[in-house]
Design an enzyme around this catalytic site. Structure first.
Site, PDB file in Angstrom:
ATOM      1  N   CYS A  13       0.867  -1.214  -0.018  1.00 49.71           N
ATOM      2  CA  CYS A  13      -0.041  -0.013   0.011  1.00 49.71           C
ATOM      3  C   CYS A  13       0.825   1.277   0.055  1.00 49.71           C
ATOM      4  O   CYS A  13       1.969   1.265   0.311  1.00 49.71           O
ATOM      5  CB  CYS A  13      -1.012  -0.028   1.111  1.00 49.71           C
ATOM      6  SG  CYS A  13      -2.016  -1.090   1.301  1.00 49.71           S
ATOM      7  N   GLY A  39      -0.682   0.660  -5.037  1.00 48.39           N
ATOM      8  CA  GLY A  39      -1.951  -0.277  -4.870  1.00 48.39           C
ATOM      9  C   GLY A  39      -3.059   0.765  -5.614  1.00 48.39           C
ATOM     10  O   GLY A  39      -2.830   1.862  -5.697  1.00 48.39           O
ATOM     11  N   ASN A 114       0.569   0.258   5.723  1.00 43.97           N
ATOM     12  CA  ASN A 114       1.054  -0.189   4.987  1.00 43.97           C
ATOM     13  C   ASN A 114       1.949  -1.496   5.572  1.00 43.97           C
ATOM     14  O   ASN A 114       3.084  -1.151   6.272  1.00 43.97           O
ATOM     15  CB  ASN A 114       2.260   0.621   3.968  1.00 43.97           C
ATOM     16  CG  ASN A 114       3.005  -0.195   3.067  1.00 43.97           C
ATOM     17  OD1 ASN A 114       4.394   0.192   2.855  1.00 43.97           O
ATOM     18  ND2 ASN A 114       2.537  -1.273   2.456  1.00 43.97           N
ATOM     19  N   GLY A 115       1.770  -2.598   4.938  1.00 47.21           N
ATOM     20  CA  GLY A 115       2.523  -3.834   5.493  1.00 47.21           C
ATOM     21  C   GLY A 115       1.572  -4.961   6.040  1.00 47.21           C
ATOM     22  O   GLY A 115       0.460  -5.078   5.741  1.00 47.21           O
TER      23      GLY A 115
END
Ligand code: AMP
Length: 483
Positions: A13, A39, A114-115
């Site tokens: 993301c 994304g 993000n992750g």
């Protein structure tokens, strides 16, 4: 009773946040637009106007959704955070699009992530047992629930309390009614950078998001660091035991935009270096070097410069379709290669081609391109890949399928070469990769990068994955309720 389907938790993301700017939501939209490669499935912005939070989320691209004045009018205020979402499988419903927002004790909190949390299922199971009601199937909601549940008084302490409970690779941008907060996991696996635009601090996944709004890059958020931005002040907190950073090697190989900076060097330069190293390791001679656009271009430039073999655009990209791989479904992905690329027959006819791409994952893209080049009249196609064989899946936030789908996990070099239909096939060595990035050899005791894709060494424990090897199953959530 099935409560909801839990998706396989893998996300790549883009995140962005800005404090203290009258155009906060418009600048967030621009930042997200620059991060679109991270994304493409959905995007969202949450703003705060000093009194209320405002949230807008949409399926699809930022440019198609956040460019008109009407939507930006719905996002007033001088601070905002935003998110671009990509997910590999499972639900693509609006409720999973971030940033998430919740009213909790002590005020509102909004989170963009993000992750991947490698223990999200375990935490979620505990929270659900304790009465928490989850409204999404995203692992990010765990963060919001943990912040809400924390007994600490100050928001920042609730956040720290939460980060001590989660494991994995993550970068977070959060917004309360007073503060903009950024956090990076203890190893710095996922990226997060800090910039400044006049009096406004800005946080983003990559520096390319600063360039578009004219912000100045200040520095990377360090591994394990939390930054708290309030007014013109920025405070840095390092609550975890100090560790050396191990950023994700795939940001260098593929994921970051070529003009973004990683560790003070442009991703483009690293990728050109991959091309030099690959050329040094290959003793072949072809007539022309052809990149797979766009992912193979920088390495192909490096390769052709080193070998002094002409660089030709043997493949032409249609720019009006998204990334091939970024579409979550296999059938769309394989169709996508043809939608996106055509052979440039005048430049490849009767030529021995050195075809360069950054990686082979399932082998879908490469097989189709090799065939396309032969169909277009190429004499020979020699495939050169500017990263090592990907043999292990990812659980820290990069879309990497299960081992059974990874070509290099299931075939040796010859078999792979036959599978893709090339005359020869070669991958960059792990030593070459480290030389290109760090100009040193891989430190066996404590590798400089998170490189499990190639080595199988996972630096953060895979709690959920080790549970029963079925990360998408959680009995509690698939309904053992007796009600
Ligand atoms: P595949 O067709 O499955 O072998 O995928 C390889 C292609 O996808 C290469 O052209 C890469 O540039 C690209 N790629 C590799 N890893 C990723 C990823 N994590 N997300 C999106 N695209 C990727």
């Amino acid at each position: 009773m099935k409560i909801f389907k839990l998706r396989t938790i893998r996300e790549e993301c883009g995140i962005f946040g800005i404090y203290n700017n009258d155009d906060a939501s418009a600048l967030t939209a621009l930042g997200l637009h620059a991060l679109q490669h991270r994304g493409q499935e959905g995007c969202g912005i949450v703003s705060f106007d000093g009194k209320n939070f405002h949230s807008e989320k949409r399926h699809g691209l930022v440019g198609d959704n956040f460019t008109n004045k009407d939507i930006l009018k719905k996002l007033p205020g001088n601070f905002a955070i935003g998110h671009n979402r990509y997910s590999t499988t499972g639900e693509t419903s609006l409720r999973n699009i971030q940033p998430f927002f919740a009213d909790i004790y002590g005020g509102g909190i909004s989170v963009a992530h993000n992750g991947n949390f490698t223990n999200a299922l375990k935490l979620r199971e505990k929270l659900v047992k304790g009465g928490a009601i989850f409204r999404t199937t995203s692992d990010t909601e765990t963060i919001v629930q943990l912040i809400a549940k924390s007994n600490r008084v100050k928001m920042i302490d609730k956040v720290i309390d939460t980060l001590f409970q989660v494991q994995g690779g993550y970068a977070l941008v959060m917004m309360s009614n007073k503060k903009l907060i950024g956090a990076r996991d203890p190893l710095g696996i996922r990226p997060l950078v800090l910039g400044k635009l006049k009096n406004s601090y800005v946080l983003a996944s990559e520096t390319c998001a600063f360039d578009i709004i004219g912000a100045k890059f200040i520095r990377e958020i360090n591994n394990g660091e939390i930054v708290v931005i309030e007014g013109n002040d920025i405070k840095s907190i390092k609550p975890f035991t100090k560790k050396k950073a191990r950023p994700c090697v795939f940001e260098y190989v593929y994921f970051s935009r070529p003009d973004s900076y990683l560790q003070n060097k442009c991703a483009y330069e690293y990728r050109k270096n991959f091309g030099y190293e690959l050329a040094k390791e290959s003793d072949d001679i072809g007539d022309i070097v052809v990149p797979v656009p766009d992912s193979g271009v920088p390495a192909a430039i490096g390769y052709s410069q080193y070998k002094k073999i002409n660089f030709e655009l043997g493949l032409i990209r249609n720019h009006y379709v998204g990334r091939t791989f970024i579409e979550p479904k296999q059938n769309i992905r394989s169709f996508g290669v043809k939608l996106k690329l055509s052979s440039n027959n005048s430049s490849i006819k009767n030529k021995s081609i050195i075809l360069i791409d950054d990686s082979i994952v399932r082998g879908t893209t490469c097989s189709k391109i090799v065939k396309m080049l032969y169909d277009g009249g190429a004499k020979e196609v020699h495939v050169r890949i500017s990263s090592p064989e990907i043999k292990f899946p990812d659980f820290y936030g990069i879309d990497m399928p299960s081992k059974s789908e990874l070509l290099a996990a299931n075939k040796n070099l010859n078999e792979m070469c036959n599978h893709i239909g090339a005359k020869t096939l070669k991958f960059l060595s792990i030593d070459g990769l480290y030389r290109a990035i760090c100009n040193e050899t891989r430190n066996k005791n404590y590798p400089q990068l998170t490189d499990h894709y190639f080595t199988g060494e996972y630096p953060v424990e895979l709690v959920d994955q080790n549970k029963d090897n079925k990360i998408s199953q959680l009995s509690l959530l698939s309904g053992k309720s007796t009600n």
